[in-house]
Motif scaffolding. Structure first.
Motif, PDB file in Angstrom:
ATOM      1  N   LEU A  10       0.826  -1.205   0.000  1.00 52.45           N
ATOM      2  CA  LEU A  10       0.000   0.000   0.000  1.00 52.45           C
ATOM      3  C   LEU A  10       0.861   1.257   0.000  1.00 52.45           C
ATOM      4  N   ASP A  11       0.185   2.380  -0.190  1.00 53.00           N
ATOM      5  CA  ASP A  11       0.826   3.682  -0.047  1.00 53.00           C
ATOM      6  C   ASP A  11       0.857   3.988   1.444  1.00 53.00           C
ATOM      7  N   VAL A  12       2.009   3.809   2.064  1.00 51.62           N
ATOM      8  CA  VAL A  12       2.118   3.919   3.518  1.00 51.62           C
ATOM      9  C   VAL A  12       1.696   5.297   4.002  1.00 51.62           C
ATOM     10  N   LEU A  89      -8.264  -2.432   3.642  1.00 47.69           N
ATOM     11  CA  LEU A  89      -9.141  -1.749   2.695  1.00 47.69           C
ATOM     12  C   LEU A  89      -8.345  -1.017   1.628  1.00 47.69           C
ATOM     13  N   THR A  90      -7.282  -0.334   2.036  1.00 42.04           N
ATOM     14  CA  THR A  90      -6.545   0.523   1.111  1.00 42.04           C
ATOM     15  C   THR A  90      -5.424  -0.197   0.377  1.00 42.04           C
ATOM     16  N   GLY A  91      -5.037  -1.363   0.873  1.00 38.40           N
ATOM     17  CA  GLY A  91      -3.906  -2.074   0.287  1.00 38.40           C
ATOM     18  C   GLY A  91      -4.290  -3.392  -0.349  1.00 38.40           C
ATOM     19  N   TRP A 147       7.877  -1.272   5.760  1.00 38.99           N
ATOM     20  CA  TRP A 147       8.995  -1.146   4.824  1.00 38.99           C
ATOM     21  C   TRP A 147       8.640  -0.008   3.891  1.00 38.99           C
ATOM     22  N   THR A 148       9.298   1.121   4.032  1.00 40.84           N
ATOM     23  CA  THR A 148       9.005   2.266   3.183  1.00 40.84           C
ATOM     24  C   THR A 148       9.595   2.047   1.788  1.00 40.84           C
ATOM     25  N   PRO A 149       9.162   2.848   0.806  1.00 44.24           N
ATOM     26  CA  PRO A 149       9.772   2.717  -0.529  1.00 44.24           C
ATOM     27  C   PRO A 149      11.288   2.865  -0.509  1.00 44.24           C
ATOM     28  N   GLY A 200       4.764   0.898  -0.318  1.00 49.26           N
ATOM     29  CA  GLY A 200       5.624   0.145   0.565  1.00 49.26           C
ATOM     30  C   GLY A 200       4.902  -1.108   1.048  1.00 49.26           C
ATOM     31  N   VAL A 201       5.455  -1.724   2.065  1.00 51.20           N
ATOM     32  CA  VAL A 201       4.902  -2.955   2.618  1.00 51.20           C
ATOM     33  C   VAL A 201       4.715  -2.753   4.117  1.00 51.20           C
ATOM     34  N   VAL A 202       3.550  -3.150   4.635  1.00 53.28           N
ATOM     35  CA  VAL A 202       3.335  -3.131   6.074  1.00 53.28           C
ATOM     36  C   VAL A 202       2.957  -4.538   6.513  1.00 53.28           C
ATOM     37  N   GLY A 203       3.324  -4.878   7.739  1.00 52.33           N
ATOM     38  CA  GLY A 203       3.027  -6.211   8.256  1.00 52.33           C
ATOM     39  C   GLY A 203       2.489  -6.160   9.668  1.00 52.33           C
ATOM     40  N   PHE A 204       1.567  -7.074   9.961  1.00 53.45           N
ATOM     41  CA  PHE A 204       0.970  -7.196  11.285  1.00 53.45           C
ATOM     42  C   PHE A 204       1.190  -8.632  11.763  1.00 53.45           C
ATOM     43  N   ARG A 205       1.813  -8.781  12.928  1.00 55.98           N
ATOM     44  CA  ARG A 205       2.005 -10.112  13.503  1.00 55.98           C
ATOM     45  C   ARG A 205       1.044 -10.306  14.669  1.00 55.98           C
ATOM     46  N   SER A 206       0.316 -11.397  14.634  1.00 55.55           N
ATOM     47  CA  SER A 206      -0.621 -11.671  15.725  1.00 55.55           C
ATOM     48  C   SER A 206      -0.656 -13.173  16.003  1.00 55.55           C
TER      49      SER A 206
END
Length: 206
Positions: A10-12, A89-91, A147-149, A200-206
């Motif tokens: 997504l666009d961070v 929703l956005t990514g 992870w930003t661009p 970029g890339v975002v991650g959620f660990r649960s």
């Protein structure tokens, strides 16, 4: 006990800007798209909600309006999950078969694999250590990282430099097959992002 890693392209910056935007139309779109999912979460966290935790929708509304947030730190997780819904929703959800489920120190093991291939600009373990962006309350669950661009561009440069050295020497680092497969999945995430300027890339660990 196993963990999961949910990863989004997504666009961070644009997604961060939704926090505190006050966009009620966005809230309705999310409720329309994720109403059943939020109801299931409310059922799962019913004990916490009875003790004062916000419902999934209440947490989402607080995120979009920039507050108010519960002063009870033990309920901050609801805002982390609400932000994950914004990212969903956005990514675009990225393949995560090498990370869901996973156990123990697997993310650190994959980071060692990335380092063996010259990549230090990004870390999958970082997805488990951070919290959602301010002003959301900090929470350890779900863990969150970005992870930003710029990070991604640097990581891919590092990989290409290391690959040239490996090709010249004819000696590849001895990675276990499952680690190499996970590292390859990480590289795929980065290439997807590189192909979308500003993403970029975002991650959620649960």
């Amino acid at each position: 006990m196993s963990s999961s890693l949910s990863v989004y392209l997504l666009d961070v910056a644009a997604t961060r800007a939704l926090v505190g935007s006050g966009d009620d139309t966005l809230l309705e779109v999310i409720r329309d798209n994720y109403g059943d999912d939020m109801a299931r979460d409310d059922d799962y966290f019913s004990d916490e909600i009875e003790r004062g935790a916000p419902t999934a929708y209440e947490a989402l509304s607080a995120v979009v309006h920039g507050g108010p947030f519960s002063e009870a730190a033990q309920y901050a997780f609801q805002y982390g999950y609400a932000y994950r819904r914004l990212c969903s929703l956005t990514g675009s959800f990225l393949p995560n078969s090498n990370f869901t489920p996973h156990r123990g120190a697997w993310l650190a093991v994959v980071d060692q694999g990335l380092k063996a291939l010259g990549i230090t600009a990004v870390s999958v373990e970082a997805f488990s250590h951070g919290g959602p962006p301010a002003p959301l309350p900090h929470t350890f669950m779900p863990g969150y990282g970005e992870w930003t661009p710029d990070h991604i561009a640097r990581a891919l440069e590092q990989f290409e430099t290391a690959q040239r050295a490996i090709d010249a020497s004819g000696q590849a680092p001895p990675l276990e097959p499952e680690v190499l497969e996970a590292v390859t999945e990480c590289l795929d995430w980065m290439r997807y992002a590189q192909a979308r300027p500003g993403h970029g890339v975002v991650g959620f660990r649960s």
